[in-house]
Structures are given as C-alpha cells and as structure tokens.
Design a protein around this motif. Structure first.
Motif, PDB file in Angstrom:
ATOM      1  N   ARG A  67      -1.165   4.650  -1.184  1.00 50.42           N
ATOM      2  CA  ARG A  67      -2.529   4.614  -0.641  1.00 50.42           C
ATOM      3  C   ARG A  67      -2.580   4.821   0.864  1.00 50.42           C
ATOM      4  NH1 ARG A  67      -5.164   0.267  -0.609  1.00 50.42           N
ATOM      5  NH2 ARG A  67      -3.529  -1.262  -0.974  1.00 50.42           N
ATOM      6  N   VAL A  68      -1.426   5.098   1.505  1.00 52.86           N
ATOM      7  CA  VAL A  68      -1.380   5.212   2.964  1.00 52.86           C
ATOM      8  C   VAL A  68      -1.459   6.670   3.384  1.00 52.86           C
ATOM      9  CG1 VAL A  68       0.029   4.785   5.017  1.00 52.86           C
ATOM     10  CG2 VAL A  68      -0.049   3.077   3.189  1.00 52.86           C
ATOM     11  N   SER A  69      -2.351   6.972   4.337  1.00 57.78           N
ATOM     12  CA  SER A  69      -2.472   8.336   4.846  1.00 57.78           C
ATOM     13  C   SER A  69      -1.968   8.462   6.283  1.00 57.78           C
ATOM     14  CB  SER A  69      -3.932   8.799   4.774  1.00 57.78           C
ATOM     15  OG  SER A  69      -4.779   7.925   5.493  1.00 57.78           O
ATOM     16  N   ALA A  93       0.832  -1.214   0.000  1.00 57.44           N
ATOM     17  CA  ALA A  93       0.000   0.000   0.000  1.00 57.44           C
ATOM     18  C   ALA A  93       0.862   1.256   0.000  1.00 57.44           C
ATOM     19  CB  ALA A  93      -0.929  -0.012   1.214  1.00 57.44           C
ATOM     20  N   SER A 138      -3.510  -5.286  -3.920  1.00 57.02           N
ATOM     21  CA  SER A 138      -3.048  -4.067  -4.583  1.00 57.02           C
ATOM     22  C   SER A 138      -2.867  -4.266  -6.085  1.00 57.02           C
ATOM     23  CB  SER A 138      -1.706  -3.612  -3.992  1.00 57.02           C
ATOM     24  OG  SER A 138      -1.845  -3.210  -2.648  1.00 57.02           O
ATOM     25  N   GLU A 150      -3.284   3.514   7.957  1.00 53.54           N
ATOM     26  CA  GLU A 150      -4.618   3.985   7.614  1.00 53.54           C
ATOM     27  C   GLU A 150      -4.666   4.175   6.103  1.00 53.54           C
ATOM     28  OE1 GLU A 150      -7.738   7.592   8.699  1.00 53.54           O
ATOM     29  OE2 GLU A 150      -5.921   7.299   9.890  1.00 53.54           O
ATOM     30  N   VAL A 151      -5.606   3.493   5.453  1.00 48.61           N
ATOM     31  CA  VAL A 151      -5.729   3.554   3.990  1.00 48.61           C
ATOM     32  C   VAL A 151      -7.198   3.733   3.626  1.00 48.61           C
ATOM     33  CG1 VAL A 151      -3.712   2.062   3.641  1.00 48.61           C
ATOM     34  CG2 VAL A 151      -5.995   1.053   3.745  1.00 48.61           C
ATOM     35  N   GLU A 152      -7.422   4.079   2.362  1.00 47.87           N
ATOM     36  CA  GLU A 152      -8.793   4.105   1.872  1.00 47.87           C
ATOM     37  C   GLU A 152      -9.339   2.683   1.857  1.00 47.87           C
ATOM     38  OE1 GLU A 152      -8.968   5.881  -1.954  1.00 47.87           O
ATOM     39  OE2 GLU A 152      -8.284   7.843  -1.271  1.00 47.87           O
TER      40      GLU A 152
END
Length: 241
Positions: free
Chosen positions: A17-19, A12, A145, A70-72
C-alpha cells in the motif's frame, strides 16, 4: 495520507500500500536493511533519505521513529465485513463497539488489542468517533492493515440488529454488579466501550443485554478506555478458548 511509525509502515509495505517512502538519515543498519528488502519486494520502491528534522516537520511530530510513508487513506470496512470474517473463520462473532471514543490514541490502542486478542472487528458511530488517521494507525501498530474497522450511523440501532442475530451484548460500566471475570462470554458476543468520564450513553446502556465491571483495588476507580477494552477482550478470549 502520510503514515509514520515503524510497525504501521512495515505492515503497509508488506500489504503493497506504500507509494512513497522516506527514512531518516542515521537509522540503524539492521532497520535500513529490512526496509530496503521490503521496498524491493514491493516492486522496487525507491527509499529516500532525509534529515530527521525534515521528517519532524513533514508529519508534525517527532514520534515517527525515523520512517514516513505515503499511502492511500485508510478505508472504513462495513459491519457486514466483520460478520463475514467470523463466518468465514467458522468462529462465534466477537465484535467491539465504541461509544464516543474520540481520542485517536485510545482508538488506535483498542484496534490493536482487538486484533491481537482475536476480535473480528471494531465498530464506531459516525459522529462520535475519532477519524481513521495516521495517529490511529501508528498507535494501532499495524493492526489497521488486518482488522476491519467499520462505521455505523446509529449505534443503538446496530445493537438491536446484532441482538436479533443472536449476539449477546455486554457494556462496560464501573458501577455494574456483574464481575467480568465471572462471565463465560460464550457464543456471539459484542463488547461496548464508552468514553472516558462519560461512560456509555443512557440509550446505549439500556440496549445492552448486561453490564459488566472490571474490579479495581486502588484509590483511582476508573481505567483508561483502551486498557478496559484490552482487559475485557482478554477475559472474553480466555473464556471462549
């Protein structure tokens, strides 16, 4: 969505994609260095550190391997995405259809095998499947992914549509007469895997062009659904090669 486990989180990170990212204090230096490098490449993402027990409580399991992101939410693809993937690669379609796989670990393991062994995608029926969850993503070890995973409202109807497009559909059944090792699996192929215990539903079974079995020698006569899927995928890709 909170994603955990080293392989899925690292994939990710590579995908951007990682926040948010959290590491357990005390992870080995080499892994911390790898995570920091990927976080930097992802736009300077800040790495937070916390006691391992905090990560346990955050995700409700001790199986996070010292990393949580934390990802979507994972997004479903479409069946057309899978068909397009095969066409763009100039390859005959190899698609995995799941009939009633509700265990998330089985689901994730099948996705992982499908990606590793060259399938173009996995399809489940909306009301008869585990959701795309962090457990599925962790078990898939990052394969979510890269591999399209789609839903269909009606699996028997989808099988009919695939057959109209020239796809030969094989269903896995322990009592089938045909040995999977003797099938050539050439051309466009769909593999249907049923739920453990129940197997394929009657209508799904009837829609298949053929039923195949994996020969067993032990006293236990059935295989875990994800193991059966992996064996059939291996046979298919070996023959097609």
């Amino acid at each position: 969505m909170l994603l955990y486990g080293r392989n899925p989180v690292l994939e990710a990170l590579k995908e951007g994609r990682v926040s948010g990212l959290m590491l357990a204090r005390g992870v080995e230096d080499a892994f911390e260095k790898e995570v920091r490098a990927l976080a930097q490449e992802a736009g300077g993402l800040r790495v937070k550190f916390a006691p391992r027990i905090e990560l346990d409580q955050l995700v409700g399991t001790t199986q996070h391997q010292g990393i949580v992101a934390e990802v979507e939410d994972l997004a479903w693809a479409s069946v057309d995405d899978i068909l397009d993937r095969a066409e763009q690669r100039g390859e005959d379609l190899l698609i995995v259809l799941l009939d009633g796989i509700t265990d998330p670990r089985n689901f994730g393991a099948i996705i992982r095998s499908a990606e590793v062994l060259g399938a173009h995608g996995v399809v489940v029926e909306e009301r008869r499947s585990a959701p795309l969850s962090p457990v599925v993503a962790k078990t898939a070890a990052g394969a979510t992914s890269y591999l399209p995973v789609a839903q269909t409202k009606n699996l028997p109807r989808l099988i009919d549509q695939l057959k109209e497009d020239g796809v030969w559909v094989y269903g896995a059944a322990g009592e089938a007469a045909e040995d999977a090792a003797k099938i050539d699996f050439s051309g466009k192929v769909g593999l249907v895997i049923g739920a453990e215990g129940e197997g394929l539903r009657r209508l799904v079974r009837e829609k298949c062009d053929g039923l195949v079995r994996i020969p067993t020698r032990g006293r236990v006569q059935s295989l875990n659904a994800s193991v059966a899927a992996g064996i059939l995928l291996y046979e298919a890709t070996r023959k097609r090669a």
